[in-house]
Design an enzyme around this catalytic site. Sequence first.
Site, short mmCIF file in Angstrom:
data_model
loop_
_atom_site.label_atom_id
_atom_site.label_comp_id
_atom_site.label_asym_id
_atom_site.label_seq_id
_atom_site.Cartn_x
_atom_site.Cartn_y
_atom_site.Cartn_z
N ASP A 220 34.35 15.62 3.33
CA ASP A 220 36.03 16.16 3.18
C ASP A 220 36.53 16.32 4.53
OD1 ASP A 220 37.93 17.33 1.27
OD2 ASP A 220 37.78 18.78 2.58
N GLU A 270 16.64 9.86 7.94
CA GLU A 270 15.31 10.53 7.68
C GLU A 270 14.92 10.03 6.24
OE1 GLU A 270 15.75 14.75 8.11
OE2 GLU A 270 16.39 14.46 10.06
#
Length: 560
Positions: A220, A270
């Site tokens: 956002d 990751e």
Amino acid sequence: MTDTEATIVTRDPSDPNWWRQATVYQVYPRSFADTDGDGLGDIAGVTSRVPYLAALGVDAIWLSPFYPSELADGGYDVADYRDVDPKLGSLDDFDGLVAAAHGAGLKIIVDIVPNHTSDQHAWFQEALASEPGSPARARYIFRDGLGEHGEIAPSTWPSNFGGSAWTRLHRADGTPEQWYLHLFAPEQPDLDWSNPEVREDFHTTLRFWSDRGVDGFRVDVAHGLAKDLVEPLRDANPKDFGLPIDGSDPIYDRDEVHEIFEGWRRVFDEYDPPRTAVAEAWVARERVSLYARPTELGQAFNFELTRADFDPVRFRTIIESNLELAEQSGASSTWVLSNHDVVRHASRYGLPQGAPLDAWLLSDGTEPALDREAGLRRARAASLLMLALPGSAYVYQGEELGLHEVADLQPDDLQDPVWIRTEHGRKGRDGCRVPIPWDESEPAFGFGAHEPHLPQPAWFREAAVSVQDGDPSSTLSLYRAALAERHRLQQGEDLTWVEGGDPSVVHFARHAGWHSVTNFGDVDVALPAGVVLVSSGPVTAGADGAPRLPGGTTVWLDPR
Ligand code: GLC
């Protein structure tokens, strides 16, 4: 085709590129499906509709915020980034949704709101209870006011929802003190992203949801995080597409923001497959793709179609430039016709070109008059065109039902802070957030047992899923057919324009067996030769019996 009959497309869940040409369905959770009968949609409601979404043929579900919130801005005021709003369910419910979605071959994307928290967030409450200059205040943007008594806001920056972006605090005894920044509502204080603690905490949040199986994030106000806070604070530029292309605005689209997202990318990587992200960045076209670089968020919304009339030149120009920019950044392009912030495209296309939408909403949808039938016809044509484009298509809940904007919501029903903040000058975005009609014979058209939090108009009945299901001419059937074909046909990210000479026609080929032809005009044109795969409306025949493509219609053709 009903929910149960649908073929669920098998997708490889470990494909790291799943997002490049995905169809992503946006759920606005409070308006989707209400299972506990409180008038607000909930997480269990979304889970209950996973079979519907899988049968529709989308690849992923994007959930607008479902976090604890006082709903000062429909949930974009987040009080706790690592929990579910108790009004919507629990973390267990969320885990159930992820399991159901993954079980049906769908990915889950969650909305992350990094520019501001809710004023109910523990950090802001701590900041309010702390002194100026304290570490608690340094997570936000507090400043002394200007003028002899600090009575003038620290800058002229406007709030997106109207009025100033600064609010002054007062002590319990009424003594005025510092001001804090909020680019949106006063209940949405802006974070200070130059503070390492803020950065670290968001990494924790990204891992929290990634560990729960979330596949990606919608970011956002990605363009707002970095601000130039060197005093005196400079005036801001006109927003959105009017922003400068050299990153020189003091509040939006500054170059420093990209370093933040490089840090996010390291977190995404990751995971296996890496988590994905899409930026909400209302910035000049030339700058959108910076957010989409593979070293950053990977993808960014292209919002230009939400502001474009149903016009062949506008569509073609936007498509060309966005494919080019996506290619430069290494991302795939994105396409959006509707979302929770804009007037639904069926209504936009049913108004005269260039009609001022805010004034139309203020007139309860009477001035100018809406041509509902033409709007829906063109919306279906635009949607079918969009679904043929290379890149990701973002579909907003209810557009597969051909919903129009609910333009006649009354002042007492309005929830959008825009209505109050503009002193009733703009109604805001509630008209596209009215709860979805599922079943014409049930209370609230199957949304839930209780009166919905925004009232549904009587005409929602005809648009209900139960009415459209099984009707081959319905908009729902069109989306299902188009998404099934898209899965079957989609290969590569190519697009080749086919020039036919008629300026009202936009015709392109994705590859040999898949052409999309749209007639943007009002009169029919000759249909190019080929087998019609999907059509947004009936194809007609000319006096000589040759097939014709009516105005406001798209067909997908196999020109063999
Ligand atoms: C984004 C959201 C919008 C929200 C605003 C503030 O633009 O899409 O709904 O009001 O951010 O968070």
